[in-house]
Write a protein that holds these residues in place. Structure first.
Motif, PDB file in Angstrom:
ATOM      1  N   GLU A   1      27.772  56.414  14.534  1.00  0.00           N
ATOM      2  CA  GLU A   1      29.078  55.942  15.003  1.00  0.00           C
ATOM      3  C   GLU A   1      29.488  54.631  14.337  1.00  0.00           C
ATOM      4  N   LEU A   2      28.610  53.642  14.342  1.00  0.00           N
ATOM      5  CA  LEU A   2      28.988  52.331  13.815  1.00  0.00           C
ATOM      6  C   LEU A   2      29.192  52.369  12.300  1.00  0.00           C
TER       7      LEU A   2
ATOM      8  N   GLU B   1      30.199  51.896  25.883  1.00  0.00           N
ATOM      9  CA  GLU B   1      29.615  51.185  27.025  1.00  0.00           C
ATOM     10  C   GLU B   1      28.099  51.140  26.937  1.00  0.00           C
ATOM     11  N   ARG B   2      27.477  52.221  26.477  1.00  0.00           N
ATOM     12  CA  ARG B   2      26.014  52.216  26.365  1.00  0.00           C
ATOM     13  C   ARG B   2      25.540  51.308  25.245  1.00  0.00           C
TER      14      ARG B   2
ATOM     15  N   ALA C   1      36.138  47.697  22.980  1.00  0.00           N
ATOM     16  CA  ALA C   1      36.055  47.743  21.515  1.00  0.00           C
ATOM     17  C   ALA C   1      35.818  46.352  20.944  1.00  0.00           C
ATOM     18  N   ASP C   2      36.529  45.354  21.465  1.00  0.00           N
ATOM     19  CA  ASP C   2      36.354  43.993  20.948  1.00  0.00           C
ATOM     20  C   ASP C   2      35.008  43.398  21.372  1.00  0.00           C
TER      21      ASP C   2
ATOM     22  N   LEU D   1      35.771  55.183  19.097  1.00  0.00           N
ATOM     23  CA  LEU D   1      34.435  55.578  19.530  1.00  0.00           C
ATOM     24  C   LEU D   1      34.481  56.199  20.931  1.00  0.00           C
ATOM     25  N   PRO D   2      33.602  57.148  21.208  1.00  0.00           N
ATOM     26  CA  PRO D   2      33.547  57.709  22.565  1.00  0.00           C
ATOM     27  C   PRO D   2      33.277  56.614  23.598  1.00  0.00           C
TER      28      PRO D   2
END
Length: 229
Positions: A133-134, A154-155, A201-202, A148-149
């Protein structure tokens, strides 16, 4: 509780998104700068493939990389390859990782990663999910932190807040998302407590070294400088 089977499925979905996006590029795109300093798009793609093999090694009880120098050399070697070669390598290395995750195993066992870092085997699929993802974001091809999901974001904030918890260079810091989710991190450096608020996100971008934190609201001091990951 960590659900490795769920995370393996999430790795598949994230890899499919990545492959679909990368397939729209061309050979010239491979040599373009990525969002990571000093790395082209080809460097990021090469790293993603080699990381899949490295985490397969971890699941199989082998050293993650032969050495740091060998890891870096492999990325430099593979970065300039044509796009179709990168795509094939990404697919094949993902298949090997998925096969490693499908084998019967003791998922509660402790495994060793790079530089003596250890973790539970059950968290390895999430670590791979984070890489996909990153680094998809790092490619700079239209996929951003806001895409991103929600579960992943959050995880990953949970994971990074835990990583910096008690860190001697980070003051006590409370994090709050604009959706009301809260985390704590830091703790051993003087100063604080500091409150940091913003979108997930930030917050993730700042914790993961992808954004400078200028979009965040800081209370009780200045935005802490985070050590490199």
């Amino acid at each position: 509780m960590i659900d490795h089977a769920h995370d393996l499925a999430s790795v598949r979905e994230a890899t499919d998104r990545l492959l679909t996006a990368v397939a729209e590029l061309d050979n010239a795109s491979v040599a373009r700068p990525s969002r990571l300093p000093g790395w082209t798009v080809g460097h990021v793609l090469a790293h993603l493939a080699r990381n899949a093999d490295a985490l397969t090694n971890v699941l199989d009880g082998r050293p993650m990389y032969v050495s740091g120098a060998a890891r870096d050399a492999d990325i430099e070697r593979d970065a300039p390859r044509p796009l179709d070669t990168h795509l094939a390598d990404l697919r094949e290395s993902h298949t090997r990782f998925s096969a490693g995750g499908a084998r019967p195993a003791d998922w509660a066992r402790t495994v060793e990663l790079r530089n003596g870092v250890t973790d539970s085997a059950a968290r390895v699929p999430f670590r791979r999910w984070a890489e996909v993802e990153l680094h998809h974001v790092d490619l700079g091809i239209g996929y951003d932190l806001e895409d991103l999901p929600k579960e992943f974001t959050e995880r990953e904030i949970d994971f990074l807040a835990e990583r910096f918890s008690g860190h001697r260079e980070v003051p006590p810091t409370g994090l709050r998302s604009d959706g009301g989710h809260v985390w704590t991190t830091g703790g051993d450096a003087p100063g604080g407590p500091v409150g940091v608020e913003g979108s997930t996100a930030d917050l993730l971008g700042w914790l993961a070294g992808r954004r400078d934190g200028s979009a965040l609201t800081v209370r009780g001091g200045t935005l802490p400088a985070l050590p490199p990951l």
